[in-house]
Design a protein around this motif. Structure first.
Motif, PDB file in Angstrom:
ATOM      1  N   VAL B 115       0.794  -0.993  -0.130  1.00  0.00           N
ATOM      2  CA  VAL B 115      -0.025   0.269  -0.039  1.00  0.00           C
ATOM      3  C   VAL B 115       1.083   1.677  -0.291  1.00  0.00           C
ATOM      4  O   VAL B 115       0.642   2.645  -0.312  1.00  0.00           O
ATOM      5  CB  VAL B 115      -0.982   0.229   1.079  1.00  0.00           C
ATOM      6  CG1 VAL B 115      -1.723   1.507   1.366  1.00  0.00           C
ATOM      7  CG2 VAL B 115      -1.995  -1.232   1.266  1.00  0.00           C
ATOM      8  N   LEU B 116       1.658   1.106   0.649  1.00  0.00           N
ATOM      9  CA  LEU B 116       2.771   2.537   0.343  1.00  0.00           C
ATOM     10  C   LEU B 116       3.413   2.754  -0.167  1.00  0.00           C
ATOM     11  O   LEU B 116       3.237   3.384  -0.673  1.00  0.00           O
ATOM     12  CB  LEU B 116       3.624   2.247   1.724  1.00  0.00           C
ATOM     13  CG  LEU B 116       4.947   2.921   2.104  1.00  0.00           C
ATOM     14  CD1 LEU B 116       4.154   4.397   2.713  1.00  0.00           C
ATOM     15  CD2 LEU B 116       5.939   3.243   3.127  1.00  0.00           C
ATOM     16  N   ASN B 117       4.204   1.055  -1.019  1.00  0.00           N
ATOM     17  CA  ASN B 117       5.343   2.120  -1.868  1.00  0.00           C
ATOM     18  C   ASN B 117       4.425   1.681  -3.948  1.00  0.00           C
ATOM     19  O   ASN B 117       4.930   2.472  -4.607  1.00  0.00           O
ATOM     20  CB  ASN B 117       5.544   0.796  -2.499  1.00  0.00           C
ATOM     21  CG  ASN B 117       6.999   0.727  -1.131  1.00  0.00           C
ATOM     22  OD1 ASN B 117       7.752   1.730  -1.382  1.00  0.00           O
ATOM     23  ND2 ASN B 117       6.982  -0.698  -0.158  1.00  0.00           N
ATOM     24  N   SER B 118       2.852   1.457  -3.665  1.00  0.00           N
ATOM     25  CA  SER B 118       2.067   0.993  -4.924  1.00  0.00           C
ATOM     26  C   SER B 118       0.933   2.931  -4.750  1.00  0.00           C
ATOM     27  O   SER B 118       1.020   2.712  -5.380  1.00  0.00           O
ATOM     28  CB  SER B 118       1.084   0.005  -5.024  1.00  0.00           C
ATOM     29  OG  SER B 118       0.336   0.085  -4.149  1.00  0.00           O
ATOM     30  N   ASN B 129       7.454   3.462  -5.570  1.00  0.00           N
ATOM     31  CA  ASN B 129       9.019   2.264  -5.341  1.00  0.00           C
ATOM     32  C   ASN B 129       7.787   1.177  -6.388  1.00  0.00           C
ATOM     33  O   ASN B 129       7.759   0.344  -5.251  1.00  0.00           O
ATOM     34  CB  ASN B 129       9.656   1.950  -4.304  1.00  0.00           C
ATOM     35  CG  ASN B 129      10.740   1.281  -4.471  1.00  0.00           C
ATOM     36  OD1 ASN B 129      10.940   0.781  -5.813  1.00  0.00           O
ATOM     37  ND2 ASN B 129      11.586   1.463  -4.030  1.00  0.00           N
ATOM     38  N   PRO B 130       7.662   1.486  -7.684  1.00  0.00           N
ATOM     39  CA  PRO B 130       7.137   0.079  -7.949  1.00  0.00           C
ATOM     40  C   PRO B 130       7.393  -1.202  -7.810  1.00  0.00           C
ATOM     41  O   PRO B 130       7.282  -2.257  -7.507  1.00  0.00           O
ATOM     42  CB  PRO B 130       6.775   0.248  -9.580  1.00  0.00           C
ATOM     43  CG  PRO B 130       7.483   1.560  -9.768  1.00  0.00           C
ATOM     44  CD  PRO B 130       8.104   2.020  -8.558  1.00  0.00           C
ATOM     45  N   ALA B 132       9.025  -2.036  -5.625  1.00  0.00           N
ATOM     46  CA  ALA B 132       9.117  -2.518  -3.515  1.00  0.00           C
ATOM     47  C   ALA B 132       8.141  -2.971  -3.359  1.00  0.00           C
ATOM     48  O   ALA B 132       7.674  -4.116  -3.137  1.00  0.00           O
ATOM     49  CB  ALA B 132       9.339  -1.315  -2.890  1.00  0.00           C
ATOM     50  N   ALA B 133       7.286  -2.456  -4.511  1.00  0.00           N
ATOM     51  CA  ALA B 133       5.582  -2.761  -4.397  1.00  0.00           C
ATOM     52  C   ALA B 133       5.138  -4.039  -5.158  1.00  0.00           C
ATOM     53  O   ALA B 133       4.234  -4.852  -4.208  1.00  0.00           O
ATOM     54  CB  ALA B 133       4.119  -1.574  -5.240  1.00  0.00           C
ATOM     55  N   ALA B 134       5.769  -4.557  -5.717  1.00  0.00           N
ATOM     56  CA  ALA B 134       5.009  -5.596  -6.998  1.00  0.00           C
ATOM     57  C   ALA B 134       6.071  -7.110  -5.473  1.00  0.00           C
ATOM     58  O   ALA B 134       5.650  -8.027  -5.942  1.00  0.00           O
ATOM     59  CB  ALA B 134       6.019  -6.263  -8.253  1.00  0.00           C
ATOM     60  N   GLU B 135       7.413  -6.520  -4.928  1.00  0.00           N
ATOM     61  CA  GLU B 135       7.586  -7.426  -4.349  1.00  0.00           C
ATOM     62  C   GLU B 135       7.500  -7.556  -3.234  1.00  0.00           C
ATOM     63  O   GLU B 135       6.705  -9.046  -2.431  1.00  0.00           O
ATOM     64  CB  GLU B 135       8.672  -7.413  -3.130  1.00  0.00           C
ATOM     65  CG  GLU B 135      10.355  -7.593  -2.945  1.00  0.00           C
ATOM     66  CD  GLU B 135      10.939  -8.772  -3.864  1.00  0.00           C
ATOM     67  OE1 GLU B 135      10.383 -10.112  -3.577  1.00  0.00           O
ATOM     68  OE2 GLU B 135      10.873  -8.974  -4.966  1.00  0.00           O
ATOM     69  N   ALA B 136       6.801  -6.733  -2.563  1.00  0.00           N
ATOM     70  CA  ALA B 136       5.526  -6.800  -1.403  1.00  0.00           C
ATOM     71  C   ALA B 136       4.758  -7.764  -2.016  1.00  0.00           C
ATOM     72  O   ALA B 136       3.293  -8.101  -0.255  1.00  0.00           O
ATOM     73  CB  ALA B 136       4.592  -5.459  -0.659  1.00  0.00           C
TER      74      ALA B 136
END
Lengths: 242, 242
Positions: B115-118, B129-130, B132-136
């Protein structure tokens, strides 16, 4: 039926649980779940812990995983465990719970992230990741700083000003001990500035000897292998020797 | 002296603590610590929680932070709280502890990271940070899958087969509820395949109404603002409206 502890001493929460049992004279059988052989992902082990993580315990018909839950359960289920490990007092217990909760997203995330991405990854079949290691190092460093300024602020030698160790001391110190696999310069760079942390590790070690050193022997072995590997330009995969 | 809960309803652990107090009729004062105004980093708040995080409580002279520690403390310190929230039974309590510990490095890390990175980062002055968002997202998705296959496996409508919610249900559901700020397509992609999770959210919501909806209102407001922002090409910073 004897308590079974499913563990790999390469895992820091596993070490905390094993040391806890030994220090408190809990009669248990240590069942090795070899992480380097991916035994934690076997269907046999997933009957014990469906999450595929060590440590896990089986006590009679009762199965449990997550090291903090295990440490708390053992403290309460085995009447011979001294109160200081997980005090019956509501307020002291709540503070220890706070330490244990804080640990997950701070010290643990930082230490595991750093050691894995800077050093251990190849032994687990993954590439090193300097960027992730740098990010984790920041969290590790700030966590050590917080341990000194917040958790070690009190009068005693242990967390929360305690004069005896709690499950919090054991869990967090075992986490930090994984830095032993790093090369000396690297470890000194991280631990060197944190004198109070170093004293506290020593206090926790002293309070849990000879078991502390015995259970941590594996780390010295791994460090020696890694050093030899570096000298031989990485020709011998660590996993095959663990 | 009345219990004080220092919280920002934008924080999921804050919402869990507030809902818990309301559902259990605990007399408390909610003190807003506005994250978007960085009040959690003020020296005044650091007297309450030196880690600079919400929620935190002050109960008489006793200060405590970390939401799981708080929920457990409140369950034990306030005699009117029904047993199902944090059972006195050693085995049931240990299992709930296991859920709470698991949460930190799995569902929480995945949900907050995604939620933060996307979506939310710009509102907190950080870039999206797409990567980091994908990883999360991977961790979030696998955590939801594990909740269905492991924690929701039993007979009851709640975690661990419970027929009534525990502090574990409340904490984990509040975590998932932050997906409400995502746009609908995104949320459906993540939650859609997890029908049992959806039913369980609804069960937890029903067991804690009207407080659940009231405390979560803020998320609907944020979603609406974010939608408006996207339509207006990001001309109005979210933080100024929160």
């Amino acid at each position: 039926m004897k308590l079974k502890v499913f563990a790999d001493r390469m895992s820091q929460p596993s070490r905390a649980v094993i040391i806890f049992c030994k220090v408190n004279g809990i009669d248990f059988e240590e069942v090795k779940v070899d992480l380097s052989k991916r035994q934690h992902l076997s269907s046999e082990f997933k009957e014990i812990n469906p999450m595929g993580k060590v440590p896990a315990i089986v006590d009679g018909r009762f199965k449990l995983f997550e090291s903090h839950a295990i440490l708390i359960y053992l403290s309460c289920a085995f009447p011979g465990v001294p109160d200081h490990w997980y005090p019956a007092d509501l307020f002291r217990r709540a503070k220890i719970q706070s330490v244990l909760d804080w640990h997950h997203s701070n010290l643990r995330q930082g230490a595991v992230g750093y050691v894995l991405n800077s050093t251990l990854a190849p032994a687990l079949g993954r590439p090193l990741n300097p960027e992730a290691a740098a990010e984790a190092e920041k969290l590790l460093f700030s966590s050590l700083t917080k341990i000194e300024s917040v958790w070690l602020k009190g009068k005693g030698r242990f967390l929360l000003g305690g004069f005896q160790p709690s499950v919090g001391d054991l869990s967090l110190v075992c986490e930090i001990m994984q830095l032993e696999v790093l090369d000396e310069e690297d470890r000194d760079r991280i631990l060197g500035p944190h004198k109070k942390v170093q004293q506290w590790i020593e206090s926790t070690r002293n309070a849990t000897q000879p078991h502390f050193d015995e259970v941590h022997k594996v780390l010295i072995k791994v460090r020696t292998l890694l050093q030899a590997q570096r000298s031989a330009s990485g020709k011998t995969p660590l996993a095959s020797k663990m």
